[in-house]
Design a protein around this motif. Structure first.
Motif, PDB file in Angstrom:
ATOM      1  N   VAL A  95      32.725  37.986  38.391  1.00 49.04           N
ATOM      2  CA  VAL A  95      33.655  39.107  38.466  1.00 49.04           C
ATOM      3  C   VAL A  95      34.677  38.905  37.357  1.00 49.04           C
ATOM      4  O   VAL A  95      35.194  37.809  37.176  1.00 49.04           O
ATOM      5  CB  VAL A  95      34.357  39.157  39.841  1.00 49.04           C
ATOM      6  N   ILE A  96      34.967  39.970  36.613  1.00 51.70           N
ATOM      7  CA  ILE A  96      35.951  39.881  35.537  1.00 51.70           C
ATOM      8  C   ILE A  96      37.300  40.364  36.059  1.00 51.70           C
ATOM      9  O   ILE A  96      37.368  41.302  36.854  1.00 51.70           O
ATOM     10  CB  ILE A  96      35.509  40.693  34.304  1.00 51.70           C
ATOM     11  N   GLY A  97      38.360  39.693  35.631  1.00 51.59           N
ATOM     12  CA  GLY A  97      39.696  40.106  36.042  1.00 51.59           C
ATOM     13  C   GLY A  97      40.753  39.210  35.431  1.00 51.59           C
ATOM     14  O   GLY A  97      40.448  38.290  34.675  1.00 51.59           O
ATOM     15  N   LEU A  98      42.006  39.493  35.764  1.00 50.12           N
ATOM     16  CA  LEU A  98      43.116  38.695  35.258  1.00 50.12           C
ATOM     17  C   LEU A  98      43.337  37.480  36.150  1.00 50.12           C
ATOM     18  O   LEU A  98      43.372  37.601  37.368  1.00 50.12           O
ATOM     19  CB  LEU A  98      44.403  39.515  35.237  1.00 50.12           C
ATOM     20  N   ARG A  99      43.492  36.331  35.519  1.00 46.84           N
ATOM     21  CA  ARG A  99      43.871  35.119  36.222  1.00 46.84           C
ATOM     22  C   ARG A  99      44.978  34.473  35.410  1.00 46.84           C
ATOM     23  O   ARG A  99      44.748  33.951  34.330  1.00 46.84           O
ATOM     24  CB  ARG A  99      42.689  34.166  36.355  1.00 46.84           C
TER      25      ARG A  99
END
Length: 166
Positions: A95-99
């Motif tokens: 899953v791609i996202g901001l971390r």
């Protein structure tokens, strides 16, 4: 689907066709599958929230889309061998996202460990420690002694750089 293929994915825009709805495609594939494969509907949650996308949303969506396609291309090159794709390791479903202010890919196997599936939430939510401070800022009658800050993360000032995306 009767051969070695294990998974399939159908992506559909909500405005692609007035008659070919998500439910129609689901019913079509379900009836044609007849024991060969099964189907599920997954509608992305943020798209369900409605409203017209802002320029920021469109720009961010484009950036995430480009990064996702580049990641998929790289993974396909890594797992392609002798005319077949062997994508059976844990990092091939992500899953791609901001971390922490960085766009990152999180393997689904890792996300499974930190997810409360019953409530569809992360098990640990970082912002819950800020609720008392938010009440203080909203002029609730809370004393500073009641506020427990928890663990603070050290922040350093970085120089602005176009190469590093500011």
């Amino acid at each position: 689907m009767k051969t070695d293929i294990q998974r399939g994915l159908v992506l559909r825009n909500e405005k692609c066709h007035e008659h070919y709805t998500t439910e129609f495609l689901y019913n079509l594939y379900s009836s044609e599958g007849k024991g060969i494969f099964d189907c599920r509907i997954n509608v992305l949650g943020h798209l369900q929230q409605g409203g017209a996308p802002t320029p920021f949303d469109r720009n961010y969506g484009t950036k995430l889309g480009v990064k996702a396609v580049l990641w998929m291309s790289e993974k396909l090159q890594q797992v392609y061998s002798k005319g077949r794709v062997f994508a059976n390791s844990g990092d091939t479903a992500c899953v791609i996202g901001l971390r922490k202010k960085v766009v990152a890919f999180s393997p689904v196997t890792e996300l499974k460990k930190v997810t409360d599936f019953e409530h569809r939430l992360p098990q640990e939510q970082w912002w819950l420690n800020l609720r008392l401070m938010l009440k203080m800022l909203a002029n609730y009658q809370i004393s500073l002694t009641e506020y427990v800050s928890g663990q603070m993360e050290h922040v350093t000032r970085r120089t602005l750089s176009i190469e590093k995306g500011f």
